[in-house]
Design a protein around this motif. Structure first.
Motif, PDB file in Angstrom:
ATOM      1  N   MET A   1     -24.726   1.433 -18.967  1.00 39.26           N
ATOM      2  CA  MET A   1     -25.104   0.471 -17.941  1.00 39.26           C
ATOM      3  C   MET A   1     -25.427  -0.861 -18.624  1.00 39.26           C
ATOM      4  N   ALA A   2     -24.985  -1.942 -18.016  1.00 37.80           N
ATOM      5  CA  ALA A   2     -25.207  -3.271 -18.574  1.00 37.80           C
ATOM      6  C   ALA A   2     -26.682  -3.651 -18.469  1.00 37.80           C
ATOM      7  N   ARG A   3     -27.148  -4.335 -19.488  1.00 37.71           N
ATOM      8  CA  ARG A   3     -28.525  -4.812 -19.458  1.00 37.71           C
ATOM      9  C   ARG A   3     -28.622  -5.971 -18.480  1.00 37.71           C
ATOM     10  N   PRO A   4     -29.748  -6.062 -17.740  1.00 38.24           N
ATOM     11  CA  PRO A   4     -29.890  -7.173 -16.794  1.00 38.24           C
ATOM     12  C   PRO A   4     -29.971  -8.510 -17.541  1.00 38.24           C
ATOM     13  N   SER A   5     -29.400  -9.539 -16.938  1.00 39.06           N
ATOM     14  CA  SER A   5     -29.457 -10.877 -17.515  1.00 39.06           C
ATOM     15  C   SER A   5     -30.893 -11.401 -17.450  1.00 39.06           C
ATOM     16  N   LEU A   6     -31.143 -12.460 -18.199  1.00 39.07           N
ATOM     17  CA  LEU A   6     -32.474 -13.080 -18.141  1.00 39.07           C
ATOM     18  C   LEU A   6     -32.771 -13.564 -16.723  1.00 39.07           C
ATOM     19  N   ARG A   7     -31.768 -14.119 -16.061  1.00 39.56           N
ATOM     20  CA  ARG A   7     -31.962 -14.593 -14.687  1.00 39.56           C
ATOM     21  C   ARG A   7     -32.360 -13.431 -13.783  1.00 39.56           C
ATOM     22  N   GLU A   8     -31.661 -12.313 -13.930  1.00 41.08           N
ATOM     23  CA  GLU A   8     -31.959 -11.133 -13.109  1.00 41.08           C
ATOM     24  C   GLU A   8     -33.366 -10.607 -13.409  1.00 41.08           C
ATOM     25  N   LYS A   9     -33.747 -10.597 -14.670  1.00 44.50           N
ATOM     26  CA  LYS A   9     -35.103 -10.153 -15.028  1.00 44.50           C
ATOM     27  C   LYS A   9     -36.149 -11.053 -14.382  1.00 44.50           C
ATOM     28  N   LEU A  10     -35.935 -12.360 -14.479  1.00 42.02           N
ATOM     29  CA  LEU A  10     -36.874 -13.307 -13.866  1.00 42.02           C
ATOM     30  C   LEU A  10     -36.944 -13.106 -12.355  1.00 42.02           C
ATOM     31  N   ALA A  11     -35.789 -13.028 -11.728  1.00 46.45           N
ATOM     32  CA  ALA A  11     -35.730 -12.936 -10.272  1.00 46.45           C
ATOM     33  C   ALA A  11     -36.343 -11.642  -9.761  1.00 46.45           C
ATOM     34  N   SER A  12     -36.023 -10.530 -10.394  1.00 40.59           N
ATOM     35  CA  SER A  12     -36.553  -9.260  -9.894  1.00 40.59           C
ATOM     36  C   SER A  12     -38.049  -9.129 -10.156  1.00 40.59           C
ATOM     37  N   SER A  13     -38.526  -9.613 -11.294  1.00 41.13           N
ATOM     38  CA  SER A  13     -39.966  -9.535 -11.541  1.00 41.13           C
ATOM     39  C   SER A  13     -40.733 -10.527 -10.668  1.00 41.13           C
ATOM     40  N   ALA A  14     -40.075 -11.610 -10.267  1.00 37.01           N
ATOM     41  CA  ALA A  14     -40.741 -12.605  -9.420  1.00 37.01           C
ATOM     42  C   ALA A  14     -41.090 -12.038  -8.054  1.00 37.01           C
ATOM     43  N   PHE A  43     -36.388 -22.375 -17.044  1.00 35.43           N
ATOM     44  CA  PHE A  43     -35.683 -23.561 -16.550  1.00 35.43           C
ATOM     45  C   PHE A  43     -34.188 -23.554 -16.860  1.00 35.43           C
ATOM     46  N   ASN A  44     -33.736 -22.581 -17.641  1.00 40.28           N
ATOM     47  CA  ASN A  44     -32.293 -22.392 -17.818  1.00 40.28           C
ATOM     48  C   ASN A  44     -31.680 -21.721 -16.599  1.00 40.28           C
ATOM     49  N   HIS A  45     -32.526 -21.103 -15.782  1.00 37.68           N
ATOM     50  CA  HIS A  45     -32.016 -20.296 -14.670  1.00 37.68           C
ATOM     51  C   HIS A  45     -32.490 -20.764 -13.292  1.00 37.68           C
ATOM     52  N   PHE A  46     -33.596 -21.473 -13.244  1.00 35.83           N
ATOM     53  CA  PHE A  46     -34.136 -21.963 -11.974  1.00 35.83           C
ATOM     54  C   PHE A  46     -34.606 -23.395 -12.170  1.00 35.83           C
ATOM     55  N   GLU A  47     -34.332 -24.217 -11.171  1.00 37.60           N
ATOM     56  CA  GLU A  47     -34.715 -25.624 -11.271  1.00 37.60           C
ATOM     57  C   GLU A  47     -36.235 -25.776 -11.277  1.00 37.60           C
ATOM     58  N   ASN A  48     -36.888 -24.964 -10.442  1.00 38.00           N
ATOM     59  CA  ASN A  48     -38.345 -25.031 -10.341  1.00 38.00           C
ATOM     60  C   ASN A  48     -38.871 -23.738  -9.717  1.00 38.00           C
ATOM     61  N   LYS A  49     -40.154 -23.651  -9.590  1.00 39.56           N
ATOM     62  CA  LYS A  49     -40.789 -22.441  -9.063  1.00 39.56           C
ATOM     63  C   LYS A  49     -40.415 -22.202  -7.601  1.00 39.56           C
ATOM     64  N   GLU A  50     -40.226 -23.272  -6.827  1.00 39.92           N
ATOM     65  CA  GLU A  50     -39.825 -23.108  -5.431  1.00 39.92           C
ATOM     66  C   GLU A  50     -38.459 -22.429  -5.337  1.00 39.92           C
ATOM     67  N   ASP A  51     -37.519 -22.812  -6.181  1.00 38.58           N
ATOM     68  CA  ASP A  51     -36.201 -22.165  -6.184  1.00 38.58           C
ATOM     69  C   ASP A  51     -36.339 -20.667  -6.435  1.00 38.58           C
ATOM     70  N   LEU A  52     -37.171 -20.323  -7.398  1.00 33.68           N
ATOM     71  CA  LEU A  52     -37.385 -18.909  -7.699  1.00 33.68           C
ATOM     72  C   LEU A  52     -38.053 -18.204  -6.519  1.00 33.68           C
ATOM     73  N   ALA A  53     -38.996 -18.868  -5.867  1.00 32.42           N
ATOM     74  CA  ALA A  53     -39.677 -18.262  -4.713  1.00 32.42           C
ATOM     75  C   ALA A  53     -38.697 -18.014  -3.566  1.00 32.42           C
TER      76      ALA A  53
END
Length: 190
Positions: A1-14, A43-53
């Motif tokens: 199974m592929a390891r989750p990307s950094l973006r996916e890790k950030l998004a799912s933990s958020a 900031f490589n994956h989300f412009e700001n905290k609102e985008d992540l939210a």
């Protein structure tokens, strides 16, 4: 199974971090720590905290099973009750520590974050429209009094649900959920 990307890790933990701590109670550091990634990678994956939210809210909603409202193999009122029962079980499983993310973000972000306010407006509109259509189906089948305005009743149910999810964070028990379900399905929609 592929390891989750950094973006996916950030998004799912958020989802969990923001839902537990709230937008204002949670820092980017809290989110990156929960994801196990360096803070600089945020900031490589989300412009700001609102985008992540906004991303977290969308992920949260995917787990809310809105499809239950549209399963035509189940009678309309049963679908509606199943929907709210499913949402209730999620709240109970979280030990009443977390309400609904919609209510949480509405209280914390709607005024200062116009993109989130618009996202929340659209989510509530879709939810109310789904409930309204279900109530119209129930009216057509004689399950709900046709004198009720289905749109107004749908908005009332969604608003009442959100109030119950706020209250249960205070009571730390299921009483607000039980009150909602009993009034909605034993008094209002009987």
């Amino acid at each position: 199974m592929a390891r989750p990307s950094l973006r996916e890790k950030l998004a799912s933990s958020a989802v969990d971090t923001l839902h537990t701590l709230g937008f204002k109670g949670c820092s980017i550091q809290d989110i990156t720590d929960a994801a196990g990634v360096p803070k600089g990678s945020f900031f490589n994956h989300f412009e700001n905290k609102e985008d992540l939210a906004i991303d977290a809210l969308r992920r949260y909603l995917e787990g809310s099973r809105p499809d239950m409202l549209f399963d035509e193999s189940v009678p309309p009122l049963e679908r509606l009750k199943n929907h709210f029962t499913f949402l209730s079980e999620r709240l109970i499983a979280n030990g009443f520590e977390r309400g609904c993310m919609l209510g949480l973000f509405s209280a914390e972000m709607a005024r200062e974050y116009p993109r989130m306010r618009q996202e929340l407006r659209e989510v509530f509109d879709r939810w109310c429209s789904g409930v309204e259509q279900l109530l119209r189906d129930a009216q057509a089948k004689g399950e709900v009094d046709p004198r009720h305005d289905a749109g107004q009743l749908a908005r009332f149910l969604v608003n009442s649900w959100e109030g119950a999810t706020i209250r249960l964070r205070i009571t730390q028990d299921r009483q607000p959920i039980d009150d909602f379900l009993n009034v909605a399905f034993k008094a209002l929609l009987k």
